[in-house]
Design a protein around this motif. Structure first.
Motif, PDB file in Angstrom:
ATOM      1  N   HIS A   2       0.823  -1.204   0.000  1.00  0.00           N
ATOM      2  CA  HIS A   2       0.000   0.000   0.000  1.00  0.00           C
ATOM      3  C   HIS A   2       0.861   1.260   0.000  1.00  0.00           C
ATOM      4  N   GLY A   5       0.024   4.051  -2.691  1.00  0.00           N
ATOM      5  CA  GLY A   5      -1.188   4.809  -2.346  1.00  0.00           C
ATOM      6  C   GLY A   5      -0.924   5.772  -1.202  1.00  0.00           C
ATOM      7  N   ILE A   6      -0.168   5.323  -0.206  1.00  0.00           N
ATOM      8  CA  ILE A   6       0.148   6.175   0.939  1.00  0.00           C
ATOM      9  C   ILE A   6       1.042   7.339   0.504  1.00  0.00           C
ATOM     10  N   HIS A   9      -0.787  10.214  -0.831  1.00  0.00           N
ATOM     11  CA  HIS A   9      -1.272  11.070   0.265  1.00  0.00           C
ATOM     12  C   HIS A   9      -0.183  12.050   0.701  1.00  0.00           C
TER      13      HIS A   9
ATOM     14  N   VAL B  13       1.214  10.938   8.788  1.00  0.00           N
ATOM     15  CA  VAL B  13       0.598  10.812   7.473  1.00  0.00           C
ATOM     16  C   VAL B  13      -0.815  10.260   7.624  1.00  0.00           C
ATOM     17  N   PHE B  14      -1.065   9.497   8.690  1.00  0.00           N
ATOM     18  CA  PHE B  14      -2.385   8.909   8.908  1.00  0.00           C
ATOM     19  C   PHE B  14      -3.366   9.888   9.569  1.00  0.00           C
ATOM     20  N   GLY B  93      -5.458  -2.414  -6.506  1.00  0.00           N
ATOM     21  CA  GLY B  93      -4.166  -2.893  -6.014  1.00  0.00           C
ATOM     22  C   GLY B  93      -3.915  -2.585  -4.558  1.00  0.00           C
ATOM     23  N   MET B  94      -4.662  -1.627  -4.010  1.00  0.00           N
ATOM     24  CA  MET B  94      -4.460  -1.305  -2.588  1.00  0.00           C
ATOM     25  C   MET B  94      -5.017  -2.429  -1.720  1.00  0.00           C
ATOM     26  N   CYS B  95      -4.318  -2.687  -0.617  1.00  0.00           N
ATOM     27  CA  CYS B  95      -4.653  -3.835   0.217  1.00  0.00           C
ATOM     28  C   CYS B  95      -5.639  -3.482   1.326  1.00  0.00           C
ATOM     29  N   HIS B  96      -6.192  -2.302   1.308  1.00  0.00           N
ATOM     30  CA  HIS B  96      -7.106  -1.885   2.374  1.00  0.00           C
ATOM     31  C   HIS B  96      -7.982  -0.755   1.825  1.00  0.00           C
ATOM     32  N   CYS B 127      -3.170  -4.763   6.885  1.00  0.00           N
ATOM     33  CA  CYS B 127      -3.368  -3.356   6.526  1.00  0.00           C
ATOM     34  C   CYS B 127      -4.735  -2.775   6.913  1.00  0.00           C
ATOM     35  N   PHE B 131      -6.119   1.356   9.097  1.00  0.00           N
ATOM     36  CA  PHE B 131      -6.816   2.500   8.507  1.00  0.00           C
ATOM     37  C   PHE B 131      -8.251   2.556   8.992  1.00  0.00           C
TER      38      PHE B 131
END
Lengths: 113, 223
Positions: A2, A5-6, A9, B13-14, B93-96, B127, B131
């Protein structure tokens, strides 16, 4: 996987900071990644060129600082590295702990003019 | 390069995702829509449990489903046979899923006439736990063949889940799954976790699961 994608951001966030501060050029961005963070530094480095391609960060350098996975022992209070010590206190052998740091994924700073 | 200055940001970043998730949760609370984020590894029985859940609760509440997958729409096709409103989300493709993707999914599904929306997250025990999707509650499935040691290997998933559904108990006889050990390991990470053993295949335990979900939806809606 991921990280890409991160990183999109991260790029959006940095672009916003660049606009807000009226910066002309970004030389480097510095990320802090904890040892227990869900992102893998090698993958961040690998996907960085793709993430910044065509953006104002295209020629920007990426620096990564690793933050240790430190914990305080729940029984004797000793501070130790969870990964090196495999979650067992080197002082008293307890497996109880309170995590102090290591899960971070931060934008630490931007060097720009 | 003297002309360069350093801007200290020091922000996770989260943090953006966490803020977005909190906004989404508040919006759902105002609209009295309960969003369940269902997480599990691939093959644990998410879609089968969902089908059972819709069969059990479908005539007492309006249910919508968001199927998240890297690709394909096989799960959405299965769910659409139950008559529930369903939308397929491709993560590319993103895992979450993150809060923004969840919000877009809810807009696509339409929540005006919904009491309960179930988000079937991408099959993955790592993952999705990282999130916040903005869900009202998180549920996870661990199936008997996966083994009772999973709380030790994926602690974050167990720590963010409000309920742990242990699925495929009809197959317990051919696996050496220790229910007591599993519960102890899960509760060491998350003392408040509710544990419900079920067989989505035979229907055993589904009543208890439906009771938990019904009560959670009512509480969320202030009923």
């Amino acid at each position: 996987m991921h990280e890409l994608g991160i990183m999109f951001h991260v790029v959006k966030k940095v672009e916003a900071i660049v606009r807000e501060n009226g910066l002309a050029e970004v030389e480097a961005i510095v990320l802090q990644i904890g040892e227990l963070s869900p992102v893998v530094p090698q993958y961040i480095v690998a996907c960085y060129p793709a993430a910044v391609d065509g953006t104002i960060l295209q020629n920007t350098r990426l620096e990564i600082e690793t933050l240790p996975a430190n914990a305080r022992c729940g029984r004797c209070g000793k501070v130790y590295n969870l990964i090196e010590r495999r979650k067992i206190c080197p002082s008293c052998g307890s497996e109880e702990f309170e995590l102090l740091c290591g899960r971070e994924f931060n934008i630490k700073e931007i060097r720009a003019c | 390069m003297d002309s360069f200055k350093v801007l200290e940001i020091k922000e996770s970043v989260f943090a953006d995702n966490d803020r977005e998730a909190e906004r989404l949760r508040e919006a759902l609370r105002r609209k009295k829509v309960f969003l369940l984020n269902l997480m599990a590894s691939p093959g644990a029985g998410k879609t089968t449990l969902l089908t059972r859940t819709i069969e059990t609760l479908g005539n007492e509440m309006r249910i919508g489903v968001m199927e998240a997958d890297i690709d394909s729409d096989v799960d959405a096709k299965t769910i659409s046979k139950t008559g529930a409103k369903v939308i397929q989300l491709h993560t590319g493709g993103m895992c979450h899923l993150d809060a923004e993707m969840t919000k877009q999914g809810l807009e696509g599904l339409g929540t005006d006439d919904m009491d309960l929306v179930i988000l079937e997250n991408v099959g993955n025990l790592v993952c999705p736990a990282e999130f916040d999707t903005g869900a009202s509650r998180n549920a996870m499935i661990l199936s008997v063949p996966e083994g009772d040691d999973k709380p030790l290997k994926y602690p974050l998933m167990f720590s963010v889940s409000d309920v742990l559904i242990i699925n495929k108990i009809d197959a317990a006889g051919i696996f050496d799954f220790d229910f007591e050990a599993c519960a102890q390991r899960a509760r060491k990470i998350n003392p408040d976790i509710r544990i419900i053993p079920v067989s989505a295949k035979t229907g055993e335990g589904i009543g208890e699961w439906a009771d938990w979900l019904r009560a959670s939806v009512r509480q969320w809606r202030g009923e």
